[in-house]
Design a protein around this motif. Structure first.
Motif, PDB file in Angstrom:
ATOM      1  N   GLY A  35       0.813  -1.197   0.000  1.00  0.00           N
ATOM      2  CA  GLY A  35       0.000   0.000   0.000  1.00  0.00           C
ATOM      3  C   GLY A  35       0.851   1.253   0.000  1.00  0.00           C
ATOM      4  O   GLY A  35       2.020   1.228   0.384  1.00  0.00           O
ATOM      5  N   TRP A  36       0.241   2.340  -0.469  1.00  0.00           N
ATOM      6  CA  TRP A  36       0.836   3.673  -0.356  1.00  0.00           C
ATOM      7  C   TRP A  36      -0.078   4.529   0.518  1.00  0.00           C
ATOM      8  O   TRP A  36      -1.305   4.503   0.351  1.00  0.00           O
ATOM      9  CB  TRP A  36       0.979   4.334  -1.727  1.00  0.00           C
ATOM     10  N   PHE A  37       0.532   5.265   1.433  1.00  0.00           N
ATOM     11  CA  PHE A  37      -0.172   6.194   2.304  1.00  0.00           C
ATOM     12  C   PHE A  37       0.532   7.537   2.214  1.00  0.00           C
ATOM     13  O   PHE A  37       1.650   7.640   1.728  1.00  0.00           O
ATOM     14  CB  PHE A  37      -0.151   5.692   3.755  1.00  0.00           C
ATOM     15  N   ARG A  38      -0.129   8.572   2.724  1.00  0.00           N
ATOM     16  CA  ARG A  38       0.504   9.884   2.774  1.00  0.00           C
ATOM     17  C   ARG A  38       0.070  10.608   4.031  1.00  0.00           C
ATOM     18  O   ARG A  38      -0.995  10.343   4.594  1.00  0.00           O
ATOM     19  CB  ARG A  38       0.169  10.703   1.531  1.00  0.00           C
ATOM     20  N   GLN A  39       0.931  11.521   4.459  1.00  0.00           N
ATOM     21  CA  GLN A  39       0.639  12.310   5.657  1.00  0.00           C
ATOM     22  C   GLN A  39       1.113  13.735   5.446  1.00  0.00           C
ATOM     23  O   GLN A  39       2.301  13.974   5.231  1.00  0.00           O
ATOM     24  CB  GLN A  39       1.310  11.699   6.879  1.00  0.00           C
ATOM     25  N   ALA A  40       0.157  14.644   5.497  1.00  0.00           N
ATOM     26  CA  ALA A  40       0.455  16.070   5.389  1.00  0.00           C
ATOM     27  C   ALA A  40       0.645  16.630   6.798  1.00  0.00           C
ATOM     28  O   ALA A  40       0.145  16.053   7.777  1.00  0.00           O
ATOM     29  CB  ALA A  40      -0.678  16.783   4.674  1.00  0.00           C
ATOM     30  N   PRO A  41       1.360  17.757   6.934  1.00  0.00           N
ATOM     31  CA  PRO A  41       1.586  18.336   8.273  1.00  0.00           C
ATOM     32  C   PRO A  41       0.276  18.594   9.005  1.00  0.00           C
ATOM     33  O   PRO A  41      -0.666  19.179   8.447  1.00  0.00           O
ATOM     34  CB  PRO A  41       2.314  19.638   7.954  1.00  0.00           C
ATOM     35  N   ASP A  90      -1.978  17.408  -2.879  1.00  0.00           N
ATOM     36  CA  ASP A  90      -1.276  16.121  -2.841  1.00  0.00           C
ATOM     37  C   ASP A  90       0.044  16.226  -2.072  1.00  0.00           C
ATOM     38  O   ASP A  90       0.709  15.204  -1.855  1.00  0.00           O
ATOM     39  CB  ASP A  90      -0.978  15.627  -4.259  1.00  0.00           C
ATOM     40  N   THR A  91       0.428  17.427  -1.677  1.00  0.00           N
ATOM     41  CA  THR A  91       1.662  17.621  -0.930  1.00  0.00           C
ATOM     42  C   THR A  91       1.610  16.870   0.397  1.00  0.00           C
ATOM     43  O   THR A  91       0.684  17.034   1.186  1.00  0.00           O
ATOM     44  CB  THR A  91       1.901  19.117  -0.668  1.00  0.00           C
ATOM     45  N   ALA A  92       2.614  16.009   0.613  1.00  0.00           N
ATOM     46  CA  ALA A  92       2.656  15.184   1.820  1.00  0.00           C
ATOM     47  C   ALA A  92       3.930  14.347   1.796  1.00  0.00           C
ATOM     48  O   ALA A  92       4.645  14.305   0.784  1.00  0.00           O
ATOM     49  CB  ALA A  92       1.439  14.256   1.891  1.00  0.00           C
ATOM     50  N   VAL A  93       4.181  13.681   2.911  1.00  0.00           N
ATOM     51  CA  VAL A  93       5.178  12.618   2.934  1.00  0.00           C
ATOM     52  C   VAL A  93       4.460  11.327   2.544  1.00  0.00           C
ATOM     53  O   VAL A  93       3.422  10.993   3.133  1.00  0.00           O
ATOM     54  CB  VAL A  93       5.834  12.471   4.312  1.00  0.00           C
ATOM     55  N   TYR A  94       4.995  10.641   1.562  1.00  0.00           N
ATOM     56  CA  TYR A  94       4.384   9.417   1.061  1.00  0.00           C
ATOM     57  C   TYR A  94       5.141   8.203   1.602  1.00  0.00           C
ATOM     58  O   TYR A  94       6.376   8.152   1.527  1.00  0.00           O
ATOM     59  CB  TYR A  94       4.383   9.406  -0.460  1.00  0.00           C
ATOM     60  N   TYR A  95       4.380   7.229   2.111  1.00  0.00           N
ATOM     61  CA  TYR A  95       4.949   6.029   2.696  1.00  0.00           C
ATOM     62  C   TYR A  95       4.452   4.790   1.946  1.00  0.00           C
ATOM     63  O   TYR A  95       3.269   4.703   1.610  1.00  0.00           O
ATOM     64  CB  TYR A  95       4.523   5.885   4.154  1.00  0.00           C
ATOM     65  N   CYS A  96       5.348   3.824   1.725  1.00  0.00           N
ATOM     66  CA  CYS A  96       4.871   2.539   1.274  1.00  0.00           C
ATOM     67  C   CYS A  96       4.833   1.589   2.468  1.00  0.00           C
ATOM     68  O   CYS A  96       5.547   1.780   3.457  1.00  0.00           O
ATOM     69  CB  CYS A  96       5.716   1.958   0.149  1.00  0.00           C
ATOM     70  N   TYR A 113       4.811  -3.546   7.877  1.00  0.00           N
ATOM     71  CA  TYR A 113       6.112  -2.915   7.643  1.00  0.00           C
ATOM     72  C   TYR A 113       5.928  -1.601   6.897  1.00  0.00           C
ATOM     73  O   TYR A 113       5.052  -1.491   6.035  1.00  0.00           O
ATOM     74  CB  TYR A 113       7.015  -3.854   6.826  1.00  0.00           C
ATOM     75  N   TRP A 114       6.803  -0.641   7.218  1.00  0.00           N
ATOM     76  CA  TRP A 114       6.712   0.701   6.648  1.00  0.00           C
ATOM     77  C   TRP A 114       8.078   1.184   6.201  1.00  0.00           C
ATOM     78  O   TRP A 114       9.104   0.874   6.813  1.00  0.00           O
ATOM     79  CB  TRP A 114       6.163   1.683   7.690  1.00  0.00           C
ATOM     80  N   GLY A 115       8.072   1.987   5.129  1.00  0.00           N
ATOM     81  CA  GLY A 115       9.270   2.688   4.731  1.00  0.00           C
ATOM     82  C   GLY A 115       9.435   3.974   5.514  1.00  0.00           C
ATOM     83  O   GLY A 115       8.603   4.316   6.358  1.00  0.00           O
ATOM     84  N   GLN A 116      10.500   4.698   5.211  1.00  0.00           N
ATOM     85  CA  GLN A 116      10.817   5.915   5.969  1.00  0.00           C
ATOM     86  C   GLN A 116      10.102   7.143   5.422  1.00  0.00           C
ATOM     87  O   GLN A 116      10.079   8.178   6.076  1.00  0.00           O
ATOM     88  CB  GLN A 116      12.337   6.150   5.961  1.00  0.00           C
ATOM     89  N   GLY A 117       9.539   7.034   4.226  1.00  0.00           N
ATOM     90  CA  GLY A 117       8.781   8.131   3.641  1.00  0.00           C
ATOM     91  C   GLY A 117       9.563   8.929   2.621  1.00  0.00           C
ATOM     92  O   GLY A 117      10.795   9.011   2.681  1.00  0.00           O
TER      93      GLY A 117
END
Length: 124
Positions: A35-41, A90-96, A113-117
């Motif tokens: 999966g891909w996720f994202r997190q904005a401030p 769409d601006t954010a840190v994207y994580y797989c 499990y997660w990547g560092q973004g």
């Protein structure tokens, strides 16, 4: 254990495109849905897209449907997120992320499990 490393983030103008990559190592990559996720401030982490371990099933958040495409190359242990028609929102840190099930989940808690973004910034 599965180690995930994202790459391909950067700064792009609205309407532009970026492709994120997520390289996996460790346990057998092919057995994991991704999966891909994202997190904005100041916001919660949100689901973007998911793909089954065969690549035959995909699922997208409504906000990216028709603009983003998730894919995977199992021999290369890599999953991709092609992002077109990018918007400032769409601006954010994207994580797989990887999960050891056959189902596609939108809840971050389902992933093991997660990547560092990777930072994606879209300017207007």
């Amino acid at each position: 254990q599965v180690q995930l490393v994202e790459s391909g983030g950067g700064l792009v103008q609205a309407g532009g495109s970026l492709r994120l990559s997520c390289a996996a190592s460790g346990r057998t990559f092919i057995r994991y849905a991704m999966g891909w996720f994202r997190q904005a401030p100041g916001k919660d982490r949100e689901f973007v897209a998911a793909i089954s371990w065969t690549g035959s099933n995909t699922y997208y958040a409504d906000s990216v449907k028709g603009r983003f495409t998730i894919s995977r190359d199992n021999p290369k242990n890599t999953v991709y997120l092609q992002m077109n028609s990018l918007k400032p929102e769409d601006t954010a840190v994207y994580y797989c992320a990887a999960e050891r099930t056959a189902a596609l989940h939108t809840n971050p808690a389902a992933y093991d499990y997660w990547g560092q973004g990777a930072q994606v910034t879209v300017s207007s």
